[in-house]
Design an enzyme around this catalytic site. Structure first.
Site, mmCIF file in Angstrom:
data_model
loop_
_atom_site.group_PDB
_atom_site.id
_atom_site.type_symbol
_atom_site.label_atom_id
_atom_site.label_comp_id
_atom_site.label_asym_id
_atom_site.label_seq_id
_atom_site.Cartn_x
_atom_site.Cartn_y
_atom_site.Cartn_z
ATOM 1 N N SER A 84 -56.221 0.631 16.489
ATOM 2 C CA SER A 84 -54.973 1.408 16.496
ATOM 3 C C SER A 84 -55.067 2.548 17.504
ATOM 4 O O SER A 84 -54.055 3.131 17.878
ATOM 5 C CB SER A 84 -54.680 1.969 15.099
ATOM 6 O OG SER A 84 -55.825 2.620 14.571
ATOM 7 N N ASP A 142 -63.677 -1.652 14.953
ATOM 8 C CA ASP A 142 -62.841 -2.839 15.140
ATOM 9 C C ASP A 142 -63.253 -3.622 16.385
ATOM 10 O O ASP A 142 -63.523 -3.026 17.436
ATOM 11 C CB ASP A 142 -61.384 -2.397 15.369
ATOM 12 C CG ASP A 142 -60.523 -2.572 14.139
ATOM 13 O OD1 ASP A 142 -60.934 -3.274 13.201
ATOM 14 O OD2 ASP A 142 -59.420 -1.987 14.128
ATOM 15 N N LYS A 183 -65.151 -5.018 12.184
ATOM 16 C CA LYS A 183 -64.024 -5.644 11.478
ATOM 17 C C LYS A 183 -63.303 -6.581 12.436
ATOM 18 O O LYS A 183 -63.132 -6.234 13.615
ATOM 19 C CB LYS A 183 -63.064 -4.565 10.959
ATOM 20 C CG LYS A 183 -61.765 -5.132 10.365
ATOM 21 C CD LYS A 183 -60.991 -4.101 9.592
ATOM 22 C CE LYS A 183 -60.120 -3.192 10.393
ATOM 23 N NZ LYS A 183 -59.059 -3.843 11.196
ATOM 24 N N GLU A 235 -53.494 -5.693 4.789
ATOM 25 C CA GLU A 235 -52.423 -4.850 5.359
ATOM 26 C C GLU A 235 -51.055 -5.487 5.098
ATOM 27 O O GLU A 235 -50.872 -6.703 5.256
ATOM 28 C CB GLU A 235 -52.639 -4.668 6.875
ATOM 29 C CG GLU A 235 -51.516 -3.836 7.494
ATOM 30 C CD GLU A 235 -51.812 -3.291 8.884
ATOM 31 O OE1 GLU A 235 -52.918 -3.503 9.412
ATOM 32 O OE2 GLU A 235 -50.904 -2.634 9.434
HETATM 33 O O1 KIV Z 1 -56.813 -0.418 13.726
HETATM 34 C C1 KIV Z 1 -56.640 0.113 12.621
HETATM 35 O O2 KIV Z 1 -56.427 1.328 12.504
HETATM 36 C C2 KIV Z 1 -56.684 -0.740 11.453
HETATM 37 C C3 KIV Z 1 -56.195 -0.166 10.175
HETATM 38 C C4 KIV Z 1 -54.731 -0.174 10.211
HETATM 39 C C5 KIV Z 1 -56.736 -0.878 8.985
HETATM 40 O O3 KIV Z 1 -57.052 -1.872 11.536
#
Ligand code: KIV
Length: 271
Positions: free
Chosen positions: A48, A86, A116, A185
């Site tokens: 994000s 991520d 993730k 989500e």
């Molecule tokens: O990228 C992010 O901030 C996320 C959250 C919304 C879980 O994956």
């Protein structure tokens, strides 16, 4: 657990058995990670950041290098929380060997605790390859921001019985690969509840009701710093964009009036 001991994978995985809610937020920089760390069990360096830090329209332009640099920055500020980074779009989803190579790079170069990835049962081979390579992994199911173009927008999932059942099946199949936790989500409460009851790993919800074992929000959303679009599931606990506006206006006023710098801010010869 002591505030200055880093939380580990076991602590995160056993949250449902302890009946404790996991407190999770995103972080992208050292100072914000330092401020959030004492209050959080898990900090996610989310992709994000493409939108809230870099002003992109979506997360698709985020690179592995960006995630590694922000992962390093967050790790410098953390003494307590479990840190997840991520994997960005294009770095894992088409090839299991590439996924393992890139995930290992993220883990080694940032020193984070887990990565993730987004995806349901269509990604089982990738989840399995990461598990076989002993890479601690969180799954992200439901509304998957990296699928925004494929899906033609951000759509709440599980509204039909079929879609709800397919989310539950995804979660159960993914759990078998050995993921640490599942981020859910954008789904309706009854579907989130069925997933929570149907798996034993922690579920971390964002727009997925209070049924989940933990909650995560994008910190810039909940701090009122990113205000371009405020989704229904966001609660703003501060109004930082407004605070910055007021502070910048006060600074501009004082500079123009020659009230800043004042005596207290000026170096002088020792007398
Ligand atoms: O990228 C992010 O901030 C996320 C959250 C919304 C879980 O994956």
């Amino acid at each position: 657990m002591a505030q200055n001991a880093r939380l580990d994978k076991e602590y995160i995985m056993h949250a449902p058995q302890r009946g404790e809610a996991l407190v999770c937020l995103t972080a992208y920089t050292t100072p914000v990670a330092k401020a959030l760390d004492p209050h959080c069990d898990l900090l996610l360096v989310g992709d994000s950041l493409g939108m809230v830090v870099y002003g992109m329209d979506n997360t698709l332009g985020v690179s592995l290098e960006m995630m590694i640099n922000h992962g390093k920055a967050v790790m410098r500020g953390v003494k307590h929380a479990f840190v997840v980074v991520d994997m960005p779009y294009g770095s894992y989803e088409t090839d299991a060997d590439l996924a393992v190579k890139n995930a290992r790079r993220v883990m080694d170069e940032t020193g984070c605790d887990a990565i993730k990835i987004e995806g349901g049962s269509e990604m089982l081979d990738i989840y399995q390859a990461l598990a076989d390579a002993s890479i601690p992994t969180l799954a992200h199911i439901g509304l998957k921001p990296q699928s925004v173009e494929k899906e033609g927008g951000y759509k709440i999932k599980g509204k039909s019985d079929d879609e709800g059942l397919s989310l539950l099946t995804d979660a159960q199949l993914i759990e078998k690969t050995g993921v640490i936790a599942i981020v859910i989500e954008g789904t309706i409460e009854s579907v989130a509840r069925r997933i929570v009851d149907g798996v034993s790993v922690p579920t971390i919800g964002i727009g997925a009701s209070a049924a989940c074992a933990g909650q995560i929000l994008v910190s810039d959303d909940m701090l009122g710093l990113f205000t371009d679009h405020v989704p229904k599931f966001v609660k703003q606990y501060a109004q930082l964009a407004q605070n910055i506006d007021e502070a910048a206006a006060a600074y501009a006023r004082e500079v123009r009036a020659r009230d800043f710098p004042a005596d207290a801010h000026i170096y002088k010869r020792a007398s």
